[in-house]
Design an enzyme around this catalytic site. Sequence first.
Site, PDB file in Angstrom:
ATOM      1  N   THR A  11       1.019  -1.265   0.019  1.00  0.00           N
ATOM      2  CA  THR A  11      -0.048   0.005  -0.082  1.00  0.00           C
ATOM      3  C   THR A  11       0.829   1.268   0.148  1.00  0.00           C
ATOM      4  O   THR A  11       1.627   1.471   1.138  1.00  0.00           O
ATOM      5  CB  THR A  11      -0.964   0.184   1.267  1.00  0.00           C
ATOM      6  OG1 THR A  11      -1.573  -1.234   1.308  1.00  0.00           O
ATOM      7  CG2 THR A  11      -2.026   1.173   1.288  1.00  0.00           C
ATOM      8  N   LYS A  56      -7.275   1.541  -2.984  1.00  0.00           N
ATOM      9  CA  LYS A  56      -6.891   0.834  -1.674  1.00  0.00           C
ATOM     10  C   LYS A  56      -6.761   2.135  -0.543  1.00  0.00           C
ATOM     11  O   LYS A  56      -7.318   1.875   0.552  1.00  0.00           O
ATOM     12  CB  LYS A  56      -5.735   0.349  -1.715  1.00  0.00           C
ATOM     13  CG  LYS A  56      -4.791  -0.104  -0.687  1.00  0.00           C
ATOM     14  CD  LYS A  56      -5.728  -1.264   0.157  1.00  0.00           C
ATOM     15  CE  LYS A  56      -4.917  -1.430   1.444  1.00  0.00           C
ATOM     16  NZ  LYS A  56      -5.779  -2.733   2.314  1.00  0.00           N
ATOM     17  N   LYS A  88      -0.088   4.962   8.582  1.00  0.00           N
ATOM     18  CA  LYS A  88       0.796   5.393   7.165  1.00  0.00           C
ATOM     19  C   LYS A  88      -0.397   5.506   6.160  1.00  0.00           C
ATOM     20  O   LYS A  88      -0.324   6.696   5.471  1.00  0.00           O
ATOM     21  CB  LYS A  88       1.645   4.101   6.869  1.00  0.00           C
ATOM     22  CG  LYS A  88       2.085   4.026   5.518  1.00  0.00           C
ATOM     23  CD  LYS A  88       2.810   2.521   5.242  1.00  0.00           C
ATOM     24  CE  LYS A  88       1.843   1.427   4.924  1.00  0.00           C
ATOM     25  NZ  LYS A  88       1.267   0.918   3.950  1.00  0.00           N
TER      26      LYS A  88
HETATM   27  P1  NAP Z   1       5.019  -6.295   7.651  1.00  0.00           P
HETATM   28  O1  NAP Z   1       4.660  -7.527   8.234  1.00  0.00           O
HETATM   29  O2  NAP Z   1       5.595  -5.219   8.472  1.00  0.00           O
HETATM   30  O3  NAP Z   1       6.156  -6.407   6.695  1.00  0.00           O
HETATM   31  C1  NAP Z   1       6.752  -5.214   5.926  1.00  0.00           C
HETATM   32  C2  NAP Z   1       7.798  -5.948   4.862  1.00  0.00           C
HETATM   33  O4  NAP Z   1       8.418  -5.070   4.250  1.00  0.00           O
HETATM   34  C3  NAP Z   1       8.968  -7.039   5.451  1.00  0.00           C
HETATM   35  O5  NAP Z   1       9.338  -8.000   4.660  1.00  0.00           O
HETATM   36  C4  NAP Z   1      10.180  -5.827   5.750  1.00  0.00           C
HETATM   37  O6  NAP Z   1      11.220  -6.784   5.702  1.00  0.00           O
HETATM   38  C5  NAP Z   1       9.883  -5.208   4.449  1.00  0.00           C
HETATM   39  N1  NAP Z   1      10.611  -3.891   4.780  1.00  0.00           N
HETATM   40  C6  NAP Z   1      10.283  -2.880   5.535  1.00  0.00           C
HETATM   41  N2  NAP Z   1      11.216  -1.786   5.409  1.00  0.00           N
HETATM   42  C7  NAP Z   1      12.156  -2.170   4.275  1.00  0.00           C
HETATM   43  C8  NAP Z   1      13.166  -1.635   3.694  1.00  0.00           C
HETATM   44  N3  NAP Z   1      13.771  -0.345   4.158  1.00  0.00           N
HETATM   45  N4  NAP Z   1      13.974  -2.176   2.878  1.00  0.00           N
HETATM   46  C9  NAP Z   1      13.712  -3.614   2.640  1.00  0.00           C
HETATM   47  N5  NAP Z   1      12.688  -4.132   2.997  1.00  0.00           N
HETATM   48  C10 NAP Z   1      11.772  -3.532   3.868  1.00  0.00           C
HETATM   49  O7  NAP Z   1       3.670  -5.618   6.713  1.00  0.00           O
HETATM   50  P2  NAP Z   1       2.538  -6.139   6.072  1.00  0.00           P
HETATM   51  O8  NAP Z   1       1.449  -6.424   7.309  1.00  0.00           O
HETATM   52  O9  NAP Z   1       3.094  -7.678   5.565  1.00  0.00           O
HETATM   53  O10 NAP Z   1       2.187  -5.325   5.052  1.00  0.00           O
HETATM   54  C11 NAP Z   1       2.885  -5.416   3.883  1.00  0.00           C
HETATM   55  C12 NAP Z   1       2.160  -3.987   2.991  1.00  0.00           C
HETATM   56  O11 NAP Z   1       0.775  -4.465   2.877  1.00  0.00           O
HETATM   57  C13 NAP Z   1       1.871  -2.768   3.614  1.00  0.00           C
HETATM   58  O12 NAP Z   1       1.960  -1.833   2.682  1.00  0.00           O
HETATM   59  C14 NAP Z   1       0.633  -2.805   4.232  1.00  0.00           C
HETATM   60  O13 NAP Z   1       0.084  -1.447   4.411  1.00  0.00           O
HETATM   61  C15 NAP Z   1      -0.205  -3.777   3.345  1.00  0.00           C
HETATM   62  N6  NAP Z   1      -1.334  -4.425   3.716  1.00  0.00           N
HETATM   63  C16 NAP Z   1      -1.300  -5.041   4.966  1.00  0.00           C
HETATM   64  C17 NAP Z   1      -2.426  -5.538   5.574  1.00  0.00           C
HETATM   65  C18 NAP Z   1      -2.416  -6.343   6.853  1.00  0.00           C
HETATM   66  O14 NAP Z   1      -3.448  -6.493   7.347  1.00  0.00           O
HETATM   67  N7  NAP Z   1      -1.195  -6.532   7.335  1.00  0.00           N
HETATM   68  C19 NAP Z   1      -3.690  -5.703   4.626  1.00  0.00           C
HETATM   69  C20 NAP Z   1      -3.584  -4.932   3.589  1.00  0.00           C
HETATM   70  C21 NAP Z   1      -2.528  -4.352   2.990  1.00  0.00           C
HETATM   71  P3  NAP Z   1      11.782  -7.110   7.243  1.00  0.00           P
HETATM   72  O15 NAP Z   1      11.235  -8.424   7.444  1.00  0.00           O
HETATM   73  O16 NAP Z   1      13.345  -7.100   7.214  1.00  0.00           O
HETATM   74  O17 NAP Z   1      11.369  -6.008   8.360  1.00  0.00           O
END
Ligand code: NAP
Length: 290
Positions: free
Chosen positions: A101, A176, A244
């Site tokens: 997102t 989104k 965010k």
């Molecule tokens: P998350 O668990 O926090 O995972 C974030 C990912 O991004 C991890 O693989 C992290 O790597 C990587 N990352 C963060 N900063 C980085 C950097 N500077 N360089 C390289 N990699 C980096 O997030 P998530 O919940 O899976 O969500 C991922 C996306 O989907 C986000 O944009 C979120 O808004 C969206 N989303 C989430 C949900 C939900 O319910 N969780 C639903 C819809 C959409 P590390 O493992 O090394 O930290």
Amino acid sequence: MSLRIAFAGLGIMGTAMVKNLLAAGFDVAVTNRTADKAGPLVAAGAAFAATPAEAAAGRDVLVLMLTGPEACDAVLFGPGGAVAGPGQGLGPGGVVVNMSTVPASYNTALAARLAARGATLVDAPVSGSKKPAEEGTLVILAGGPQEVVERLTPMFLAMGKKVVRCGETGAGSVMKVSVNVLLGTMLAGFAEMLRLGEAGGLDRRTMLDVVLAGPMANDLLRMKEPLFENDAYPAQFPAKHMAKDVKFAVDAAYETGAAAPCAHMLVQLYRRTVALGLGDDDFAAVIRAL
Ligand code: NAP
């Protein structure tokens, strides 16, 4: 011919999505900043790549499921990035599918940058959180050329139950961020109602029963019921991500001239939740900020 996929971002969502791609028989190479998180996926059949460039080399599609724009820039253009150097990483004709997102304006600028290298960008953020990601029931909100979205559809349907093509590149992100204003507002309203009632002497369980028995009951409120009941907020969708996303909504409102009074209020509320140290908790923890 089945798509050969590189997947960067093995967080809450990415890990579950890759499991479903593997279960559907796709050939997937995974990479993540924190390499350890790839272990269970490698055990399930994924190839491991130490860098995004290595993951994307020789692949048709690079999927990004990352926190936000900074993470996408790092994975694409940083050291060892998927498109950082000529002749490395994703080849000409490759497709980057940004499922993170991020603001629509980020994706439209990224599309131009990738086009200069012969690659196409499709933005495809998802509606649905951890459980739908695990169950393969996400709704994929795609923006990009029709024929490319059609070519990607078998891949999308391994991760989700429905693909909605919202328009050209960037349109998926507009959808989104708009949807998340509704999501953030619904939960903030639910939390405020519970706090107001409790302050007036009502029991939380009784209030949950009233709301869930009436016309305002829906899947979202039912999903959050146990969190409020137990007053414990393990992350399905972390509060830091909601903070965010509503900021992206406010930015978009300034860019387009749309009215966004709820989004402005939500930025304050979810940022306060994060400031209280609850950023990694579910966004239902907004009740603590109230
Ligand atoms: P998350 O668990 O926090 O995972 C974030 C990912 O991004 C991890 O693989 C992290 O790597 C990587 N990352 C963060 N900063 C980085 C950097 N500077 N360089 C390289 N990699 C980096 O997030 P998530 O919940 O899976 O969500 C991922 C996306 O989907 C986000 O944009 C979120 O808004 C969206 N989303 C989430 C949900 C939900 O319910 N969780 C639903 C819809 C959409 P590390 O493992 O090394 O930290």
